[in-house]
Design an enzyme around this catalytic site. Sequence first.
Site: not given
Length: 462
Positions: A235-237, A240
């Site tokens: 999800m971070c990738t 952001s």
Amino acid sequence: MADAEEPEKKRRKIEELTEKMAVDGGHGDSGDWDGRWNHVKKFLERPGPFTHPDFEPSIESLGFLLETCKILVIGAGGLGCELLKNLALSGFRHIHVVDMDTIDISNLNRQFLFRPKDIGRPKADVAADFVNNRIPGCKVVSHFNKIQDFDESFYRQFHIIVCGLDSIIARRWMNGMLISLLSYKDGVLDPSSIIPLIDGGTEGFKGNARVILPGMTACIDCTLALYPPQINFPMCTIASMPRLPEHCVEYVRMLQWPKDEPFGEGVGLDGDNPEHIQWVFQRAHERAADYNITGVTYRLTQGVVKRIIPAVASTNAVIAAACSTEVFKMASSAYIPLNNYLVFNDVDGLYTYTFEAERKENCSACSQVPQDLQFPPSAKLQEVLEYLTENASLQMKSPAITATLEGKNKTLYLQTVASIEERTRPNLCKTLKELGLSDGQELAVADITTPQTVLFKLKLTS
Ligand SMILES: [Zn+2]
């Protein structure tokens, strides 16, 4: 010219004949004409070299199939059409069918209960009508629904459930539902609470059929590692630091769609709707431009949103035949059921093989053993999330994690509701220690792959 007219005449005659058969079975209105069930009676009313050791030929078995036995067919697509036809012709009359889809033109080459005039109508309804009209006495009840629309009391009414699904999530949910129906007394399984699950699956020229006795034999989740792993992006990738065109499509699919609700409140993304795909494609394209990523196309967008599975009519026919045979064996108790997993492959020549899939001692669905999660206190919640989705024997899709902290139920992360996702997203980058989680802490995880919450026990390693 006479030659040209001949086939047309023949065709009309055949049409007249089949029309008549469809109305009255060709033998009046009574339904059961002389010799109607001879093909079934041969299996039930005489002994044979392959019958079950405890089998006693009787004339009552047929009565049970015709009058009492209640079957649920899940899916009215490629496998479902075959299953309904086979079961109805084998003497099963009380059949329910659940399917959430409507008929598309691309279905017609193999989903033979549907005609061009049926396009757009619910598969379950059309399939049920067709079988009921064609096979006198058969009462198929249709449900244009998701399997998740029904609760325990609905599923409990069936003797046997057959799945002809193309979704692993739906299969796992169904598996979880049947496991939740099991009752145990002093740790001993009550056999009367078991509803057998016959599961068929096909992909191109490959297929499998399996018999599951929930709580007794290997369940869907016991053998989850057999399914190819799905590709998940952290999800971070996605949120952001996207690097691939797929990240951009996933961003729109998972975050922007639920936030913008471009086609109205609560309207989910439909991979078959070109307007939906077009919308996702354009937003993903914009995002890709912001990050200097190339390669976002309409085709790629559709490929990411919708996993396209090729369908082969003959594979469906073989697998549905195997599944229907298992239903008949199980319902009549005349033969020993498949033990318990059949694979079929006719990509190159023809290959079949049967093996006994084994139960997994600590299966998260059927073992009743609490699941351990081992992490150092410095691990971030993101790592726990990745473990839940990437571990071969868990393969969750969008797990929601909650914990009881200081007597309060606290949602640590929830992806499916945009506002809560936004609020809980910062937790992903916090460590377990920062979140106040200690050794032995119970984490409750809800996911679309199961109707029940899965409990995990956090084991903090140092
Ligand atoms: Zn299991």
